[in-house]
Design a protein around this motif. Sequence first.
Motif, PDB file in Angstrom:
ATOM      1  N   SER A  18      -0.941  -8.581 -34.679  1.00 58.95           N
ATOM      2  CA  SER A  18      -0.062  -9.866 -34.761  1.00 58.95           C
ATOM      3  C   SER A  18       1.326  -9.987 -34.971  1.00 58.95           C
ATOM      4  O   SER A  18       2.198 -10.683 -34.359  1.00 58.95           O
ATOM      5  CB  SER A  18      -0.713 -10.673 -35.903  1.00 58.95           C
ATOM      6  OG  SER A  18      -0.192 -11.808 -36.242  1.00 58.95           O
ATOM      7  N   ALA A  19       1.693  -9.042 -35.917  1.00 54.34           N
ATOM      8  CA  ALA A  19       3.273  -8.889 -36.388  1.00 54.34           C
ATOM      9  C   ALA A  19       4.048  -8.508 -35.061  1.00 54.34           C
ATOM     10  O   ALA A  19       4.884  -9.057 -34.640  1.00 54.34           O
ATOM     11  CB  ALA A  19       3.605  -8.159 -37.632  1.00 54.34           C
ATOM     12  N   GLY A  21       4.833  -8.180 -31.506  1.00 54.22           N
ATOM     13  CA  GLY A  21       4.727  -8.909 -30.312  1.00 54.22           C
ATOM     14  C   GLY A  21       6.054  -9.125 -29.474  1.00 54.22           C
ATOM     15  O   GLY A  21       6.928  -8.494 -29.488  1.00 54.22           O
ATOM     16  N   LEU A  22       5.949 -10.165 -28.681  1.00 54.00           N
ATOM     17  CA  LEU A  22       6.957 -10.624 -28.082  1.00 54.00           C
ATOM     18  C   LEU A  22       8.152 -10.436 -28.917  1.00 54.00           C
ATOM     19  O   LEU A  22       9.559 -10.407 -28.505  1.00 54.00           O
ATOM     20  CB  LEU A  22       6.915 -12.052 -27.096  1.00 54.00           C
ATOM     21  CG  LEU A  22       5.980 -11.976 -26.216  1.00 54.00           C
ATOM     22  CD1 LEU A  22       5.851 -13.445 -25.587  1.00 54.00           C
ATOM     23  CD2 LEU A  22       6.256 -10.957 -25.221  1.00 54.00           C
ATOM     24  N   GLY A  23       8.349 -11.019 -30.052  1.00 54.84           N
ATOM     25  CA  GLY A  23       9.064 -11.300 -31.255  1.00 54.84           C
ATOM     26  C   GLY A  23       9.921  -9.915 -31.262  1.00 54.84           C
ATOM     27  O   GLY A  23      11.343  -9.929 -31.507  1.00 54.84           O
ATOM     28  N   ASN A  24       9.283  -8.629 -31.239  1.00 57.90           N
ATOM     29  CA  ASN A  24       9.971  -7.719 -31.397  1.00 57.90           C
ATOM     30  C   ASN A  24      10.602  -7.156 -30.045  1.00 57.90           C
ATOM     31  O   ASN A  24      11.668  -6.419 -30.048  1.00 57.90           O
ATOM     32  CB  ASN A  24       8.868  -6.393 -31.730  1.00 57.90           C
ATOM     33  CG  ASN A  24       8.170  -6.790 -32.789  1.00 57.90           C
ATOM     34  OD1 ASN A  24       7.435  -7.664 -32.881  1.00 57.90           O
ATOM     35  ND2 ASN A  24       8.329  -5.994 -33.786  1.00 57.90           N
ATOM     36  N   TYR A 101       5.320 -19.127 -25.988  1.00 56.10           N
ATOM     37  CA  TYR A 101       4.854 -17.665 -26.117  1.00 56.10           C
ATOM     38  C   TYR A 101       3.913 -17.395 -24.954  1.00 56.10           C
ATOM     39  O   TYR A 101       4.081 -16.249 -24.150  1.00 56.10           O
ATOM     40  CB  TYR A 101       4.155 -17.417 -27.295  1.00 56.10           C
ATOM     41  CG  TYR A 101       3.994 -16.114 -28.152  1.00 56.10           C
ATOM     42  CD1 TYR A 101       4.968 -15.852 -28.890  1.00 56.10           C
ATOM     43  CD2 TYR A 101       3.386 -15.091 -27.612  1.00 56.10           C
ATOM     44  CE1 TYR A 101       4.986 -14.593 -29.592  1.00 56.10           C
ATOM     45  CE2 TYR A 101       3.342 -13.808 -28.400  1.00 56.10           C
ATOM     46  CZ  TYR A 101       4.252 -13.564 -29.123  1.00 56.10           C
ATOM     47  OH  TYR A 101       4.241 -12.065 -29.594  1.00 56.10           O
ATOM     48  N   PHE A 229       9.448 -14.968 -37.880  1.00 57.50           N
ATOM     49  CA  PHE A 229       8.551 -14.998 -36.625  1.00 57.50           C
ATOM     50  C   PHE A 229       7.974 -13.642 -36.439  1.00 57.50           C
ATOM     51  O   PHE A 229       6.967 -13.403 -36.132  1.00 57.50           O
ATOM     52  CB  PHE A 229       9.848 -15.151 -35.582  1.00 57.50           C
ATOM     53  CG  PHE A 229       8.915 -15.443 -34.224  1.00 57.50           C
ATOM     54  CD1 PHE A 229       8.370 -16.726 -33.716  1.00 57.50           C
ATOM     55  CD2 PHE A 229       8.932 -14.481 -33.326  1.00 57.50           C
ATOM     56  CE1 PHE A 229       7.708 -16.945 -32.491  1.00 57.50           C
ATOM     57  CE2 PHE A 229       8.084 -14.551 -31.968  1.00 57.50           C
ATOM     58  CZ  PHE A 229       7.725 -15.673 -31.623  1.00 57.50           C
ATOM     59  N   SER A 230       8.689 -12.838 -36.562  1.00 54.56           N
ATOM     60  CA  SER A 230       8.357 -11.237 -36.253  1.00 54.56           C
ATOM     61  C   SER A 230       7.328 -10.825 -37.258  1.00 54.56           C
ATOM     62  O   SER A 230       6.330 -10.083 -36.816  1.00 54.56           O
ATOM     63  CB  SER A 230       9.533 -10.258 -36.305  1.00 54.56           C
ATOM     64  OG  SER A 230       9.274  -9.038 -35.846  1.00 54.56           O
ATOM     65  N   SER A 232       5.107 -12.862 -38.557  1.00 55.31           N
ATOM     66  CA  SER A 232       4.137 -13.891 -38.296  1.00 55.31           C
ATOM     67  C   SER A 232       3.866 -14.592 -39.561  1.00 55.31           C
ATOM     68  O   SER A 232       2.665 -14.939 -40.006  1.00 55.31           O
ATOM     69  CB  SER A 232       2.517 -13.146 -38.005  1.00 55.31           C
ATOM     70  OG  SER A 232       2.698 -12.432 -36.891  1.00 55.31           O
ATOM     71  N   ILE A 329      -2.608 -15.897 -33.449  1.00 56.07           N
ATOM     72  CA  ILE A 329      -2.160 -17.461 -33.454  1.00 56.07           C
ATOM     73  C   ILE A 329      -3.306 -18.271 -33.162  1.00 56.07           C
ATOM     74  O   ILE A 329      -3.700 -19.212 -33.923  1.00 56.07           O
ATOM     75  CB  ILE A 329      -1.021 -17.723 -32.819  1.00 56.07           C
ATOM     76  CG1 ILE A 329       0.182 -16.611 -32.807  1.00 56.07           C
ATOM     77  CG2 ILE A 329      -0.441 -19.219 -32.970  1.00 56.07           C
ATOM     78  CD1 ILE A 329       1.357 -16.973 -31.971  1.00 56.07           C
TER      79      ILE A 329
HETATM   80  N1  PHE Z   1       4.719 -11.973 -34.845  1.00 58.12           N
HETATM   81  C1  PHE Z   1       4.785 -12.349 -33.550  1.00 58.12           C
HETATM   82  C2  PHE Z   1       5.910 -11.727 -32.779  1.00 58.12           C
HETATM   83  O1  PHE Z   1       6.601 -10.954 -33.215  1.00 58.12           O
HETATM   84  C3  PHE Z   1       4.594 -13.856 -33.486  1.00 58.12           C
HETATM   85  C4  PHE Z   1       3.861 -14.454 -34.165  1.00 58.12           C
HETATM   86  C5  PHE Z   1       4.389 -15.514 -34.816  1.00 58.12           C
HETATM   87  C6  PHE Z   1       2.538 -14.260 -34.153  1.00 58.12           C
HETATM   88  C7  PHE Z   1       3.839 -16.189 -35.659  1.00 58.12           C
HETATM   89  C8  PHE Z   1       1.930 -14.841 -35.357  1.00 58.12           C
HETATM   90  C9  PHE Z   1       2.657 -15.948 -35.961  1.00 58.12           C
HETATM   91  O2  PHE Z   1       5.704 -11.756 -31.678  1.00 58.12           O
END
Ligand code: PHE
Length: 454
Positions: A18-19, A21-24, A101, A229-230, A232, A329
Amino acid sequence: MATTFKTRLGLLAATVGSAVGLGNVWRFPAETHANGGAAFLIVYIACMLLLGIPAMIAEFVLGRGGKSDAINVFGKLTPRSPYRMAGIMPILSSFLILAFYMVVAGWTFEYLIQSLSGNLFDIKTSGASELETSFHYKMEQYVATVTPPLLNLYIVLIINFLIIWAGVQKGIERLSNIMMPLLFALMLLFCVVSLSLPGAVAGLDFLFRPDFSKITPAVVVNALGQAFFSLSLGMGVLITYSAYYPQNTNLVKTAYTVSGLDLLVSLMMGIIIFPAAASFNMTDANLRGTTLIFVTLPEIFYKMTGSQLWSTLFFLLLLIAAITSIVSICEVPVAWIQERYKKSRLTACTIVTLPLIVLCSLCSLSFSALSDVHILGMTIFEFCDTVSSNILLPTLSIIVCLYIGWKLPKSFFYKQITNDNTINGKMASAIFFVIKYLAPPLICIILICSFIEI
Ligand code: PHE
């Protein structure tokens, strides 16, 4: 809630899934670039250590202690308190985040297919600058069309639907167990390739040598937004997932492991992209925002031997990262509908997917047919991103910290941290102090700054 993750590794893989993801992969390099490189990185790590990890522990405590989904948990633990209204927030933010997302996940799917077929590299150029323009042009053209991005978006929606429908153990946990190790292996491989390029030193210099004069309030707001965000945070994902944790899971250790691995992936991504960008003389324009990885990376792959293979592997990696986050999510509203309204998994997935089709389509169209529609000066896509990451996520985090620190009895926290006095809770008091006194005002100040900025 009767469901739990089957194994410790499985729960870690799912939470890290979950953590990470596209965020990273997509957002971190773009934010780092836009906010001055290493200076941003330092503020980012500070936000993560000081606020992110305690806020994560607070969510774990609430989730496993409350044994309920993120929306009902407040009402279940304190039925008459105004805190029960906080349940609205995860619903709002999950839909807003998923809206943009999924669009980016759809682009990723397109690039994966184009890499596989070789079409991505089917461009005729002579000089370096032409190459740059070609990939830029390709991306801009693609997002500005109406149908292809929508089709890819719907494919992602279907994939997500199937995994969520399969359930926590058979869908989410099983997927994460396979995908996360694959993702780490692929990233490591890319780091090695990027570090062997001629511009490695210049790239690392940008990423790791701070220029403190670049730290402005805007940098701090963006760093916190990115950290939340990253990790989660503030979305209810961690509350929902930790409700599936068995009673003997060490919550503090899990929070450190998840955050550490998440930071590692972001750093690896920085190590991949900045040396490569420096090696191939990318211009600033090419490194900007949304399109960064869809323009810069294909250009890098083009110049490497085995372009098609690298590119396929990379977009596969990105898709994996995106999907493991998307399912997490989605699990927030799905778990709620299942539990609160006693619906079957299939019905809950359908109820969540239908509005998503509309919202995601609007976000996708904000690059084409709806590009003139602006909300507070932002396109629909930017609006969903900014409002959710910079406002909604920190707000729910503040509420969770206040709830754990001030509303619930202290024993609730200690019981969860020490697993009912069966493990050592040395850090517990310090963490509780941060959750109760430090995190709420600090996150609040940053939140107010983000309003001023908007
Ligand atoms: N953490 C995820 C990411 O880095 C995005 C995310 C945000 C997932 C909030 C769950 C809740 O891409």
